[in-house]
Each structure stands twice: as C-alpha cells, then as structure tokens.
Design a protein around this motif. Structure first.
Motif, short mmCIF file in Angstrom:
data_model
loop_
_atom_site.label_atom_id
_atom_site.label_comp_id
_atom_site.label_asym_id
_atom_site.label_seq_id
_atom_site.Cartn_x
_atom_site.Cartn_y
_atom_site.Cartn_z
N ALA A 171 45.52 45.50 33.65
CA ALA A 171 45.34 45.65 35.23
C ALA A 171 43.84 46.27 35.52
O ALA A 171 43.18 45.95 36.41
CB ALA A 171 46.32 46.60 35.64
N ALA A 172 43.31 46.95 34.64
CA ALA A 172 41.91 47.36 34.71
C ALA A 172 41.09 46.16 34.41
O ALA A 172 39.80 46.24 35.08
CB ALA A 172 41.62 48.57 33.75
N GLU A 173 41.29 45.37 33.68
CA GLU A 173 40.54 44.09 33.43
C GLU A 173 40.64 43.27 34.64
O GLU A 173 39.63 42.66 34.97
CB GLU A 173 41.12 43.39 32.20
N ALA A 174 41.71 43.26 35.29
CA ALA A 174 41.82 42.61 36.82
C ALA A 174 40.63 43.24 37.78
O ALA A 174 40.11 42.38 38.57
CB ALA A 174 43.07 42.61 37.19
N LEU A 175 40.51 44.43 37.64
CA LEU A 175 39.30 45.20 38.62
C LEU A 175 38.04 44.55 38.11
O LEU A 175 37.44 44.25 39.17
CB LEU A 175 39.58 46.59 38.26
N VAL A 176 37.71 44.15 37.01
CA VAL A 176 36.42 43.72 36.44
C VAL A 176 36.41 42.30 37.30
O VAL A 176 35.18 42.04 37.68
CB VAL A 176 36.50 43.47 35.07
N ASP A 228 50.29 38.18 35.60
CA ASP A 228 49.28 38.66 34.52
C ASP A 228 48.21 38.13 34.94
O ASP A 228 47.91 37.48 36.06
CB ASP A 228 49.90 37.71 33.19
N LEU A 229 46.88 38.18 34.14
CA LEU A 229 45.70 37.74 34.32
C LEU A 229 45.85 36.21 34.41
O LEU A 229 46.54 35.57 33.53
CB LEU A 229 44.60 38.10 33.38
N PHE A 230 45.04 35.63 35.26
CA PHE A 230 45.15 34.29 35.31
C PHE A 230 43.53 33.62 35.36
O PHE A 230 42.67 34.50 36.28
CB PHE A 230 45.87 33.22 36.06
N GLU A 231 43.26 32.56 35.16
CA GLU A 231 41.74 32.24 35.06
C GLU A 231 40.98 32.13 36.68
O GLU A 231 39.92 32.49 36.58
CB GLU A 231 41.63 30.84 34.42
N GLU A 263 47.09 56.02 32.32
CA GLU A 263 46.36 54.92 31.58
C GLU A 263 45.36 54.09 32.21
O GLU A 263 44.46 53.83 32.02
CB GLU A 263 47.21 54.06 30.74
N PHE A 264 45.87 53.55 33.65
CA PHE A 264 45.18 52.67 34.44
C PHE A 264 43.99 53.51 34.84
O PHE A 264 42.90 52.80 34.86
CB PHE A 264 46.16 52.51 35.54
N VAL A 265 44.04 54.76 35.26
CA VAL A 265 43.00 55.60 35.77
C VAL A 265 41.97 55.68 34.72
O VAL A 265 40.91 55.28 34.90
CB VAL A 265 43.28 56.87 36.01
N ARG A 266 42.46 55.65 33.27
CA ARG A 266 41.36 55.96 32.27
C ARG A 266 40.88 54.37 31.74
O ARG A 266 39.51 54.61 31.77
CB ARG A 266 42.19 56.46 30.97
N HIS A 267 41.29 53.40 31.81
CA HIS A 267 41.05 52.26 31.54
C HIS A 267 39.89 51.56 32.73
O HIS A 267 38.94 51.08 32.50
CB HIS A 267 42.00 51.18 31.29
N ALA A 268 40.54 52.10 33.95
CA ALA A 268 39.61 51.63 34.83
C ALA A 268 38.22 52.39 35.02
O ALA A 268 37.32 51.77 35.18
CB ALA A 268 40.11 51.85 36.48
N ALA A 269 38.31 53.63 34.70
CA ALA A 269 36.88 54.44 34.39
C ALA A 269 36.27 53.64 33.59
O ALA A 269 34.91 53.91 33.59
CB ALA A 269 37.23 55.79 34.31
N VAL A 278 40.73 46.46 48.71
CA VAL A 278 42.02 47.24 48.14
C VAL A 278 42.73 46.71 47.26
O VAL A 278 43.07 45.26 47.75
CB VAL A 278 42.75 48.08 49.17
N ALA A 279 42.93 46.75 46.04
CA ALA A 279 44.04 46.38 45.15
C ALA A 279 45.21 47.03 44.72
O ALA A 279 44.80 47.97 44.21
CB ALA A 279 43.15 45.66 43.91
N LEU A 280 46.24 46.33 45.21
CA LEU A 280 47.44 47.14 44.62
C LEU A 280 48.15 46.41 43.32
O LEU A 280 48.61 45.38 43.51
CB LEU A 280 48.54 47.14 45.79
N LEU A 281 47.81 46.84 42.29
CA LEU A 281 48.29 46.13 41.19
C LEU A 281 49.40 47.04 40.20
O LEU A 281 49.31 48.09 40.06
CB LEU A 281 46.86 46.41 40.22
N PRO A 282 50.22 45.95 39.55
CA PRO A 282 51.19 46.37 38.80
C PRO A 282 50.59 46.71 37.39
O PRO A 282 49.95 46.10 36.92
CB PRO A 282 52.27 45.38 38.48
#
Length: 258
Positions: free
Chosen positions: A190-195, A154-157, A229-235, A168-172
């Motif tokens: 997962a898209a929030e992790a990209l941020v 999950d996201l962590f601080e 959904e990940f593609v959409r949220h990441a965009a 490159v990020a391989l994200l579940p």
C-alpha cells in the motif's frame, strides 16, 4: 473547502466533500459470516444516512445486503456492473434504494460530487467458487478534492493512469485473517501505491476490525499491526504524503489542491 474522512472500521468510511456525503462499503454488523468485530463500535445510526453508498465488489464483507437495507429510502447505491444479476438479495433493495451499476471508466453525479469508477485487481466473485464473476472496482469521489477509495486491490500497472491525480487515498493495508492472498495490498505494498499515486494525504483502511471466530490467537500481529506498519513504510517510501492512522470513528479534515 477541505475533505473530511471518517473511518468506521474495516472498509467502511465516510467521505464528505462539497456538501455531499459518500459512504464506502457499508458494514453495520458485529458479525459477518465467520467474522466477528473485535475492535470499534458498529457505525452509529446517524452515520448511516449518506447521499450515496459505494460498493467496491461482491465479497460479503463489502457487499452486505442486511447493512445496505438499513440505508434510508432513496439513497444512491453504486455497485459494479453485473452485481444485480449476481447477488439476488441486492435485487430486493431496488424498490427502496436508487441502484446504479457502473463499470470502470463510468461516472455518476451525486449532489456536489461526481463518482468515477476505476479498475481494481481483485477476485470479483461473490463466492470462492461461484459462477458469477463481476469485476471489482475502486472509486474516485471528485468534488472540491479528489478522494480515491481503492476497495480491495493489489498493485496493477495502470493504477496511476486509471486513478488520475488524487488528493486523498483510502488504501487497504490488511485483511480479516492471518493470511493475505492474491489481489490484496499489505502495508508495504500500500505504501508502494503511494509512490505511484502521489496523493497529498492517505488513510489506511481494511484492518484491525474483523477477525475469524475462534482464531483470536492465530497470528494476532496481522490484526493489530498493519496501520502502524503502513505509517512506517509510507515514511520511508513516500515521505511527502501525510498519513493519518485514524481510530475507529475518528475523523480528519484534509486540505486539497486549489
């Protein structure tokens, strides 16, 4: 030299960098406990000969002893520190494979790359009520590029600080059932992790492959949709990151920072 990523389904992917091949969480079976592979072929024999294989945590869909036993003799197998004590079948592989336990922050050189273990926020037990608790890991494969394989998390601080700059990020982005519990990323998180991570490229994994037997009709959206959904949220959240939604067995060459 670009990094090449091949996604075989679920959390199994090949990372090729600097002439070295690394395989994540090998799963070479059509059936894993109560899960059945519903999409994509099992990775072919030629894909099962990496220089190193990385196991992120003890859950059976990530640490699958029968799949690990199919790796060639002498393959470097990296597991979380404490896994050998917690999983008896893993100890039987010690004579065939070059087993190495890592804790978060530790590194291991393999061929032309260095594997660095990083923390993950996920249940580290083999069984839901098991006595052995081994911290789950992610890994950064550092060669010409830096590829972050998150395992299950999950996201962590401290995610950005622990992982460091990555190309490159391989994200579940999903799971293997109709619900995701604590310790998982869904497509939006997962898209929030990209941020936080700010990679150049991302590949969604851990979705659209295995599903519980007898539950084909239960919330099928959770099986099919996470990649899109990940593609959409990441965009929306991280438009500068190039997302590659691969089909099972598909590869992509990704540029890395010079």
């Amino acid at each position: 030299m670009p990094v090449e990523i091949t996604w075989w389904g679920h959390a199994t992917a090949t990372v090729r960098d600097s002439g070295t091949t690394v395989l994540t969480d090998p799963l070479f079976t059509r059936r894993c406990a109560h899960l059945r592979r519903r999409r994509g072929p099992v990775p072919p024999v030629w894909a099962r000969s990496p220089d190193a294989a990385l196991v992120s945590h003890l859950h059976a869909d990530h640490l699958h002893p029968r799949s690990l036993a199919r790796l060639p003799r002498g393959t470097v197998l990296v597991v979380p520190r404490g896994a050998l004590r917690a999983v008896r079948p893993l100890r039987r592989l010690a004579g065939r494979l070059e087993l190495c336990e890592l804790a978060a922050g530790e590194k291991l050189p393999v061929g032309g790359v260095t594997v660095r273990a990083v923390p993950a926020l996920h249940d580290g037990r083999r069984l839901p009520f098991g006595a052995h608790r081994v911290p789950a890991l992610g890994y950064v494969v550092e060669g010409e590029g830096r590829t972050y394989y998150a395992g299950d998390t999950d996201l962590f601080e401290s995610m950005e600080r622990e992982t460091g700059p990555v190309d490159v990020a391989l994200l579940p982005v999903g799971g293997w059932g109709p619900r995701l519990g604590h310790g998982h990323l869904n497509a939006e998180r997962a898209a929030e992790a990209l941020v936080r991570l700010r990679p150049r490229s991302a590949v969604p994994v851990h979705y659209g492959t295995y599903w519980p037997v007898g539950m084909t009709g239960v919330r099928p959206h959770e099986f099919h949709a996470p990649g899109d959904e990940f593609v959409r949220h990441a965009a929306r959240l991280a438009p500068s990151v190039r997302v590659h939604r691969l089909r099972h067995g598909e590869s992509v060459l990704l540029a890395v920072r010079g």
